[in-house]
Write an enzyme that holds these catalytic residues in place. Sequence first.
Site, PDB file in Angstrom:
ATOM      1  N   THR A 103      42.078  38.279  41.408  1.00  0.00           N
ATOM      2  CA  THR A 103      41.348  37.998  40.084  1.00  0.00           C
ATOM      3  C   THR A 103      40.497  36.802  40.092  1.00  0.00           C
ATOM      4  O   THR A 103      40.981  35.805  40.617  1.00  0.00           O
ATOM      5  CB  THR A 103      42.541  37.826  38.868  1.00  0.00           C
ATOM      6  OG1 THR A 103      43.166  39.317  38.555  1.00  0.00           O
ATOM      7  CG2 THR A 103      41.413  37.426  37.648  1.00  0.00           C
TER       8      THR A 103
ATOM      9  N   GLY B 118      49.503  40.103  34.668  1.00  0.00           N
ATOM     10  CA  GLY B 118      48.371  40.163  33.330  1.00  0.00           C
ATOM     11  C   GLY B 118      49.493  40.752  32.081  1.00  0.00           C
ATOM     12  O   GLY B 118      49.153  40.205  31.118  1.00  0.00           O
TER      13      GLY B 118
ATOM     14  N   GLY C  94      47.203  36.103  37.344  1.00  0.00           N
ATOM     15  CA  GLY C  94      48.868  36.092  37.646  1.00  0.00           C
ATOM     16  C   GLY C  94      49.355  37.587  37.128  1.00  0.00           C
ATOM     17  O   GLY C  94      48.414  38.311  36.761  1.00  0.00           O
TER      18      GLY C  94
ATOM     19  N   ARG D 254      46.591  51.815  34.918  1.00  0.00           N
ATOM     20  CA  ARG D 254      47.396  50.345  34.491  1.00  0.00           C
ATOM     21  C   ARG D 254      45.962  49.419  34.374  1.00  0.00           C
ATOM     22  O   ARG D 254      45.231  49.351  35.120  1.00  0.00           O
ATOM     23  CB  ARG D 254      48.353  49.678  35.499  1.00  0.00           C
ATOM     24  CG  ARG D 254      48.923  48.414  35.024  1.00  0.00           C
ATOM     25  CD  ARG D 254      48.249  47.422  35.729  1.00  0.00           C
ATOM     26  NE  ARG D 254      48.891  45.973  35.425  1.00  0.00           N
ATOM     27  CZ  ARG D 254      48.225  44.974  35.678  1.00  0.00           C
ATOM     28  NH1 ARG D 254      47.043  44.748  36.573  1.00  0.00           N
ATOM     29  NH2 ARG D 254      48.578  43.670  35.585  1.00  0.00           N
TER      30      ARG D 254
HETATM   31  N1  ASP Z   1      45.677  39.122  36.171  1.00  0.00           N
HETATM   32  C1  ASP Z   1      45.519  40.309  37.195  1.00  0.00           C
HETATM   33  C2  ASP Z   1      46.113  41.427  36.669  1.00  0.00           C
HETATM   34  O1  ASP Z   1      47.263  41.479  36.014  1.00  0.00           O
HETATM   35  C3  ASP Z   1      46.084  39.930  38.390  1.00  0.00           C
HETATM   36  C4  ASP Z   1      45.839  38.575  38.807  1.00  0.00           C
HETATM   37  O2  ASP Z   1      45.398  37.656  38.638  1.00  0.00           O
HETATM   38  O3  ASP Z   1      45.858  38.639  40.529  1.00  0.00           O
HETATM   39  O4  ASP Z   1      45.674  42.399  36.768  1.00  0.00           O
END
Ligand code: ASP
Length: 338
Positions: free
Chosen positions: A197, A251, A249, A225
């Site tokens: 992300t 989500g 992180g 998802r």
């Molecule tokens: N926040 C993102 C998600 O849950 C994943 C990430 O931050 O790497 O899809």
Amino acid sequence: MNAMNRKKFLQLSSLGLAGLSFRNPSPLSNKPIVISTWESGMQVNAEAWKVLSTNGKAIDAVETGARHIENELNCCVGLGGYPDRDGIVTLDACIMDEKSNCGAVAALEQIKHPVSVARKIMESTPHVLLAGAGAQQFALENGFTKEPATLSESADHAYRDWLKTSQYKPIINIENKKGNGPFAPAFFEDGSANHDTMGLIALDTKGDLSGAVTTSGMAFKLHGRVGDSPIIGAGLFVDNEAGAATSSGVGEEVIRICGTHLVVEFMRQGYSPELACKKAVERIVKRDPAKARELQVGFIAVNKKGQYGAYAIQKGFVYSVKTDQVNKVFDSKYLVEV
Ligand code: ASP
């Protein structure tokens, strides 16, 4: 105002002012500024800075930065990102400007620049979020091209490796490039980043805030998802009076607490960006302290003065900052020692 009311008013005002100055100790003002999640935020900031440093708008800066990383085929953002458990790359993105205009796409397939599709939704439809086949249809009708459904080399490698066990386990320290963290798989030993992300927030010279997020989401997720990243108030929130925040992180944890909206509301109450992020992290940890030890969430925030900060559940979250004076990756503070 009678004497009694006046006394009360003065007491309250002085309390309020004392509280604010305690919570926002730094008098510094940074304008323009762009801050981004992770170390890869450095290259994103550099692109966004080209817009900000020439008096461009924050909304254009964040879109430019997000598009830059979406172009990187060997990065985990965009079509080069890791697929879901069915081997399909599905992309989430959103964008929000200083007037609370916003647009988002979720579970979008085979389109290179989801952040620009999100902006198009923001600017040319009455909607905020389009998902799946409808989002792709909208993109194609608006001049975006359908890309082949092939995995990038590193994603293909990672997916094949994952298929050996097919176990879904969120990776907590996702900037751990050496692949030696508790959940970090060996296929990251080539130094490629294993996270998904890019969130960036910017304040322009005019004093307007905007933000954007783009991601392929959690690797090997269930097909369909959707994480926090395209959800306004979860993965991104901008309020031109108070500040802007974005997250990275797991989500699901961010969605549960409307994470970035919460961070911005704490800034509105006078908390510094760092403390506002900390209080949101505390909310996640309080709900399930044992579970929180198993996962990572990091927030970054910037307020109207250009003060910035971050906080994460645990060690390993970093963020990149670019101002006139600063061009640097910072380690985020964190709450839980594991
Ligand atoms: N926040 C993102 C998600 O849950 C994943 C990430 O931050 O790497 O899809």
